[in-house]
Structures are given as structure tokens and as C-alpha cells.
Design a protein around this motif. Sequence first.
Motif, PDB file in Angstrom:
ATOM      1  N   ASP A  60     -37.225 -50.353   3.626  1.00 28.34           N
ATOM      2  CA  ASP A  60     -38.262 -50.035   2.572  1.00 28.34           C
ATOM      3  C   ASP A  60     -39.424 -51.204   2.263  1.00 28.34           C
ATOM      4  O   ASP A  60     -40.552 -51.081   2.461  1.00 28.34           O
ATOM      5  CB  ASP A  60     -37.973 -49.382   1.275  1.00 28.34           C
ATOM      6  N   LEU A  61     -38.778 -52.230   2.268  1.00 28.13           N
ATOM      7  CA  LEU A  61     -39.600 -53.537   1.922  1.00 28.13           C
ATOM      8  C   LEU A  61     -40.309 -54.014   3.267  1.00 28.13           C
ATOM      9  O   LEU A  61     -39.310 -54.161   4.213  1.00 28.13           O
ATOM     10  CB  LEU A  61     -38.933 -54.556   0.976  1.00 28.13           C
ATOM     11  N   THR A  63     -41.076 -57.106   3.754  1.00 27.61           N
ATOM     12  CA  THR A  63     -40.467 -58.453   4.127  1.00 27.61           C
ATOM     13  C   THR A  63     -39.093 -58.219   4.686  1.00 27.61           C
ATOM     14  O   THR A  63     -38.959 -59.203   5.532  1.00 27.61           O
ATOM     15  CB  THR A  63     -40.166 -59.180   2.713  1.00 27.61           C
ATOM     16  N   SER A  64     -38.420 -57.431   4.482  1.00 26.95           N
ATOM     17  CA  SER A  64     -37.282 -56.965   5.068  1.00 26.95           C
ATOM     18  C   SER A  64     -37.383 -56.676   6.528  1.00 26.95           C
ATOM     19  O   SER A  64     -36.627 -56.882   7.471  1.00 26.95           O
ATOM     20  CB  SER A  64     -36.288 -55.871   4.425  1.00 26.95           C
ATOM     21  N   ASP A 392     -45.937 -56.280   0.080  1.00 24.92           N
ATOM     22  CA  ASP A 392     -44.839 -55.630  -0.631  1.00 24.92           C
ATOM     23  C   ASP A 392     -45.514 -55.492  -2.174  1.00 24.92           C
ATOM     24  O   ASP A 392     -45.351 -54.625  -3.034  1.00 24.92           O
ATOM     25  CB  ASP A 392     -43.467 -56.450  -0.745  1.00 24.92           C
TER      26      ASP A 392
END
Length: 427
Positions: A60-61, A63-64, A392
Motif C-alpha cells: 500500500d505504501l 515507499t515500500s 505517501d
Amino acid sequence: MMTANTNSPHPKPRAGITLGLRQNLAQFMLLVAVNALVGGTLGQERTVLPLLAAQVFQLDLYTSALTYILAFGLAKAATNYFAGTLSDRYGRKPVLVAGWIIALPVPLLLIFGPSWGWIVAANVVLGISQGLTWSTTVMMKMDLVGPSRRGLAMGLNEAAGYLGVAGAALATGYIAATSGLRPGPFLLGAAFIAVGLGLSVLTVRETHHHAKLEAASHVSVHAGTHAELSNRDVFTLTSFRDKSLSSVSQAGLVNNLNDGLAWGLFPVLFAAAGLTIDRIGILAAVYPAVWGAGQLVTGALSDRIGRKPLIVGGMLVQAAALAMVAVGRDFGTWLAAAVFLGTGTAMVYPTLLAAIGDVAHPAWRARSVGIYRLWRDGGFAVGALLSGIIADAYGIPAAVGVVAALTGASGLIVAVRMRSTDHRAAG
């Protein structure tokens, strides 16, 4: 695969070796084909991996999800640094072959990886491979053509690589649309690796002695006054001390910062707007296709009008294109922005490499190219981290807007700080 070069550190050039594109055309065009395969190996990911992160691994993020670009950028940047030193020590060809061998497990990791950590690991391996293979093809073409056609040589090299990226991005988009995100798209990458390894082992010849021949009659432009420099000296010259080399290095970093953003977030932005996978694949392909084809013109053009105008203009065109992406809401606007972004990048990419070749002495040019590519491909990591954090917090359009501003500022830095570097202007 690497065996120590039995020559002395500074051997005399071999008899019969000549510099020039025409004189070395067959080997040069073979290296162009090899770099197209290098680009195709990277292009297998451009359309599919951002969608894989969201649809298969439910990340979902942003950044991840962008950790694979961060991993790729760090691995490739670090390997670029060592590629120059290794190619000076062992020769160009062993480094090229080693890069292809390292790439062999990448498609398997992408196809069978049960968790996102496997995908990140695949991109670490891919980054190492790309750092060795792409860096070495750059050095080998510089070795072959000598100073007078360096811009043209870099244009052809980077055109081949990024047309390979574009072709693979388009093909994998259609494969994914018809047969799913795995395994089909990555089987194409496996074929590229197999052919690239075979060509490199069987047909590519060593070019290190061409660099030795050029070094014997090299005329310095700015930073090349001393053939004998330590690795530390070359690093500080390329990164900070020489105005031209350091201007080029920061521009390269920012260029790949915005490319990392485009790679990781553009497909997600387009999917959120309701575009189908095949249309996302078209947009993912148009940008590197224009980038690749444009370099057939811009590399040679930089030999005629100089490096600096193309670098400054290209960075500003990129900034405008990114602003179009940020405000766009439909396929037509994004298609136009992709064309402009590819055009701006085509103006910059081969020209930056040619500028490094102009300034650096042939005796340490490979190391300087590696250091420049360290900074440039470090931009992937910076772009993934920065754009992920901003996306994000504020959304993808805000991330694109910030990167657009940074790209414009980078162009202005080049305008103020960089000197003319090409041999045409210096002569």
C-alpha cells in the motif's frame, strides 16, 4: 571469469590498432547490439513490477513499493564505481562477461519469488549486472572511436540501450495483459540474458589497447593534465573539484532521480486513473523509445554545437514534461508528456557521458566514467526514496511536482557552473 591482465600497468599499444568509428565499425555495431540486450534486460521490469507490487504483493505504501528501485539504484551505482577500476585492471571483456553471468538468476527470482523480499533481491543482482555490462559497453565504445566522434558513439550506445528498454517495456505490457504478470514477461528477459552472454563470450573483442593508443597522444581539456592519478584523486575531481565534471555528475544524479520516479510511480498513477495495462505499457514504452531514438541525433549534435547547450536545455525540457505529468488527467496529456520527457532525456544522456570523456584523461577515463555513473545511478535510489516519501504524504502528483522543480534547478546549475568541455570548442 576474470583473469589478471598479464600486461604491465601501462603497456604500449599493440601494432595495427587504430581509432575511429569507421575503422572499428563491425566491433562497434556488435557492442551496440549487446547494449540493446542490456537495455532489454532492464526493460522487462518497467511496466510489470510496479503493478506486481500493488496487485500481487498488495503493497500500500509507495515507499515500500519502491524499495526495488532503491535496491537497484544502490547496487548499480556502487558497481559502476568498481566497473571502471576492474576494467582497467583486468580488461573490458572479462567485466562484460561477468556482468552477464551475474544476471542469469534474475528472471527466476522475478518469476518464482514468493515475497517482495525476493523481488528486491532480484533487483540487487540486476543492479550489479547492469553496472558491469552497461558501464563496460560505454567504455569500449569510447575506446574504439577516439575523441572526434565521442558524442555520436555515446548517442548510439545509449539509443540502443534505451530502445531495448522501450521495446521490452512495450512487449511485456502486452504479454502481461494477455497472460498475466508472471511468468510470461520475465521469460523475455531470460532470452535477452542468454543471447547477450553468448555474443559477449564468442564475438566481443578486448578494447583496452585502443585506450592506451589514445592516451599516448591525448591533449588535455581541463582535468586531464596528469595521466597518473590515484582513485581518490579521480573521485574528488569527478565529484567536486573540476567544475565541468562535477556539474555533469550532479546533472546525471538528478536525471536518474526523475527516471526512478517515472519507473516506479508513473504506472501506478496511470492505473489509478483507470488506464488499462496495455495503455500503461504504451506510456511506459514511449518515454524510453523517444529517449533512445532521440540520442541518434543528439549525441552527434553535441559533437557539432557543444555539450553544455544540450545539457541545460534537456534538463529544462524534462522539468516542463514532469510538470505536465503532475497536472495531467488523461492518456493524451500523459502521452505528450512522455514524448517531451524522452526528448529532454535524449538531449542530456549521451551528452553527459561525452562530456566526461572530453575532460578525463584516457589513462583514468574508465574510472571517471564509473564515478560519474556512481552519482548518476545513485539518482535511482534518491528518486525512489524521495518520491515515495512525498507520494505517501501528499500524493503522486505532488512528488512529480517536486522532482520537476529539482530537475529545473539542476539545469540552472549546469548553466552557471559548467565550462565548455568538448574538443570542438576547446580546439
